[in-house]
Design an enzyme around this catalytic site. Structure first.
Site, mmCIF file in Angstrom:
data_model
loop_
_atom_site.group_PDB
_atom_site.id
_atom_site.type_symbol
_atom_site.label_atom_id
_atom_site.label_comp_id
_atom_site.label_asym_id
_atom_site.label_seq_id
_atom_site.Cartn_x
_atom_site.Cartn_y
_atom_site.Cartn_z
ATOM 1 N N GLN A 140 47.954 -91.652 -59.830
ATOM 2 C CA GLN A 140 47.369 -92.983 -59.534
ATOM 3 C C GLN A 140 46.286 -92.849 -58.467
ATOM 4 O OE1 GLN A 140 48.294 -95.428 -61.490
ATOM 5 N NE2 GLN A 140 49.924 -94.157 -62.330
ATOM 6 N N TYR A 150 56.989 -91.970 -63.559
ATOM 7 C CA TYR A 150 56.453 -92.148 -64.933
ATOM 8 C C TYR A 150 55.259 -93.107 -64.941
ATOM 9 C CZ TYR A 150 59.883 -96.077 -65.550
ATOM 10 O OH TYR A 150 60.640 -97.194 -65.440
ATOM 11 N N GLU A 151 54.593 -93.148 -66.082
ATOM 12 C CA GLU A 151 53.308 -93.867 -66.216
ATOM 13 C C GLU A 151 52.274 -93.315 -65.237
ATOM 14 O OE1 GLU A 151 53.808 -96.133 -69.440
ATOM 15 O OE2 GLU A 151 51.974 -95.994 -68.282
ATOM 16 N N GLY A 152 52.363 -92.047 -64.946
ATOM 17 C CA GLY A 152 51.450 -91.425 -63.984
ATOM 18 C C GLY A 152 52.057 -91.438 -62.601
#
Ligand SMILES: Cc1cc2nc3c(=O)[nH]c(=O)nc-3n(C[C@H](O)[C@H](O)[C@H](O)COP(=O)(O)OP(=O)(O)OC[C@H]3O[C@@H](n4cnc5c(N)ncnc54)[C@H](O)[C@@H]3O)c2cc1C
Length: 578
Positions: free
Chosen positions: A429, A422-424
């Site tokens: 990234q 999650y969060e990319g």
């Protein structure tokens, strides 16, 4: 039982990064080493006294969906009340917004401790903080007045609503609609995987929602950001947003992951943040803070896993205590040194954000901002990938017991898995690292960072031989990273997909090299302190030994990854996947 590694934090903050330098600026005039120590000790007491006891029962019980709303696990409501009463929500919020204005580097250190004690609980405050940042960044004075005060005290929590079934990594595919309706909008659509999208810990939940205003351009240029309260603040009426279900997950069971339906009836009332069609831009600024936090989740869980494995290895006997078997020692040192490299890398990155705030607009400030932005995907990607390795090693140290839930270490491994997603994801990234960070400024920020670390590692004349050897290895690794980055530009010039094919190996090379260089620089400092007769000799010796281990067991991975980046593209892009 998780113990906050406050001593290591203080070593990094004081002896290595000289975070107290921040107090020279009026922005952080109240900051000091003593303050950092007091805050981290208190954060640690909260972690061991309140969060840790809820970690395993929370995993076993899990959050529950009911027709009247999501119920969090037993004890979570009281723990959250205590978190709010102690003022922890305000720690990193600027004083101008009613917070305590602690530097990011201190807030991040406290977060690592809380994540280590209970990651599932801490996701709620973490996302609230991100929501506060979004409002501070782009909200109108009127929106700030309506929503911020209670979010800053923690009476209300916040969420981030990006993901939809067809729009995960690709936010251009977002379909949630926003229809103008007087001074507000009405939102219609479905969001999935929303962390703490519904719960019973606070009076209200303020959703930050990405949606498309009708008639907006397609793709990422047509996405806007809205504030959508669960309950209307003035009237107490329910807004048209509903938690339809929660997910059954591999880990973080105590954190509700919600499917939210917006606008089943007349449309959920939402207020535009900033300007139409600039939503993704605002979200990205806020996601940078959240990405650093998720990287630090990896470090917190790595520390927890190391402590669990160390404790086990001191009681389990196979012929002799297993801690005496060389391979178990190797695994423990691999865990410990990785954790410490992750930590110093995360804190160094956080400090760049603080340094930027203390500088007047100009070149130096722009350089600090660029360094923070360059390091953010590296911290997120590298620390979370390493957390998966480190928590898996903790299971290995436990042997068969590691596979058994009662040991507790299986939970640590399960909880860690999501951090690289999650969060990319790590892939996203790495794309960010190459596309937005390295190619865009032609490697300027990376060159400056490598040069700065080379200079820090330079003055090693009187170091003990092992430390000098580690420093030499770190310098060689930094040089190799510079060559890899230069080589990447050639690869990208010939073929952009070829560069993206080796983006993750490059990100990992950055992580091993930069984390290793910082850890080894810490060992140089420890060696000098030891030579002057510092009282805490055992701690300093361990710091040096840990870095030495890193230089011979983890750092060589960077060289292997360099080979992959240099010559691994074609085998990815040309292979047939049958
Ligand atoms: C427990 C949990 C909590 C979450 N909390 C939130 C939340 O609070 N708010 C929220 O909005 N979302 C949340 N999410 C969603 C999360 O951010 C997404 O799951 C994540 O961004 C990945 O998207 P996806 O699941 O659609 O995977 P996909 O995008 O389908 O990715 C599948 C695979 O393809 C790769 N991939 C996709 N695109 C590319 C690309 N361009 N280049 C290289 N590789 C690519 C990915 O790296 C991955 O390996 C949460 C998810 C979970 C499971």
């Amino acid at each position: 039982m998780y113990q906050p590694p406050v001593k290591d934090f203080l070593f990094v903050l004081d002896a290595q990064l000289n975070a107290a330098q921040l107090a020279k600026s009026t922005y952080y005039a109240d900051f000091s080493s003593e303050l950092a120590e007091a805050v981290l000790n208190e954060a640690g007491r909260f972690a061991t006294g309140v969060l840790e006891p809820l970690n395993r029962p929370g995993d076993q019980q899990g959050a529950r969906w009911t027709p009247d709303g999501v119920k969090t696990v037993d004890g979570a409501v009281a723990a959250y009340r205590q978190f709010v009463a102690d003022g922890w929500v305000q720690l990193g919020v600027p004083q101008s917004a009613g917070g305590q204005g602690a530097p990011v580097v201190l807030a991040i250190a406290a977060e690592e401790i809380w994540f280590g004690a209970n990651m599932a609980f801490m996701l709620c405050p973490m996302l609230s903080f991100a929501a506060v940042e979004a409002l501070l960044l782009a909200g109108s004075p009127e929106l700030k007045k309506r929503f911020l005060p209670k979010m800053v005290t923690g009476e209300w929590t916040g969420t981030m609503n990006l993901t939809e079934p067809q729009a995960g990594s690709d936010l251009a595919a977002i379909r949630t609609r926003a229809v103008p309706d007087g001074d507000h909008y009405r939102l219609f659509g479905q969001k999935i995987f929303i962390t703490y999208g519904d719960h019973d810990m606070a009076d209200n939940i303020i959703h930050m929602v990405l949606a498309r205003v009708e008639g907006a351009p397609p793709g990422v240029r047509g996405i806007s950001l809205f504030v959508v309260p669960r309950t209307m603040p003035e009237t107490g009426a329910s807004n048209d947003v509903r938690c339809v279900s929660i997910e059954h997950k591999l880990g973080i069971h105590a954190s509700p992951t919600c499917v939210l339906a917006f606008g089943d009836q007349q449309g959920a009332i939402g207020y535009l943040i900033g300007e139409e069609n600039r939503g993704l831009e605002y979200m990205f600024i806020m996601m940078n803070a959240a990405r650093l936090s998720v990287g630090v989740q990896g470090t917190g869980l790595s520390e927890r896993a190391f402590q669990q494995a160390l404790a086990w290895s001191r009681t389990r006997v196979q012929g002799k205590l297993i801690i005496e078997h060389p391979d178990v020692r190797r695994m423990l040192l691999a865990m410990k040194s990785s954790t410490q490299a992750q930590r110093v890398l995360g804190l160094y990155a956080a400090l760049q954000n603080d340094i930027a705030k203390t500088l007047p607009a100009g070149e130096a400030r722009a350089a600090a901002v660029a360094r923070a932005e360059l390091l953010t995907p590296i911290v997120k990607g590298f620390c979370t990938e390493q957390a998966n390795v480190v928590t898996s090693l903790a299971v290995q140290v436990h042997g068969g017991m590691g596979f058994i839930e009662e040991s507790g270490v299986a939970q640590t491994m399960r909880d860690a898995r999501i951090t690289a997603i999650y969060e990319g994801t790590t892939g996203i990234q790495s794309n960010d690292l190459i596309g937005r960070k390295l190619l865009r400024d032609k490697g300027a920020a990376m060159r400056a960072l490598i040069a700065a670390l080379m200079a820090d590692l330079g003055a090693a004349a009187n170091d003990p031989p092992a430390v000098a050897a580690a420093a030499a290895a770190a310098r060689a690794s930094l040089q190799s990273l510079q060559q890899t980055v230069d080589g990447l530009f050639k690869i990208a010039t010939a073929s952009v997909p070829a560069a993206y094919a080796v983006a993750v190996p490059l990100l990992m090379q950055c992580g091993f090299t930069l984390g290793g260089a910082l850890l080894i620089q810490g060992a140089q400092i420890a060696a000098r302190r030891l030579a002057t007769g510092d009282a805490d000799a055992a701690f300093l010796r361990a710091k040096i030994e840990t870095a030495n281990f890193y230089s011979t067991h983890w750092l060589p991975q960077a060289a292997a990854l360099a080979t992959t980046v240099h010559s691994g593209s074609a085998s990815v892009t040309t292979a047939e996947l049958i």
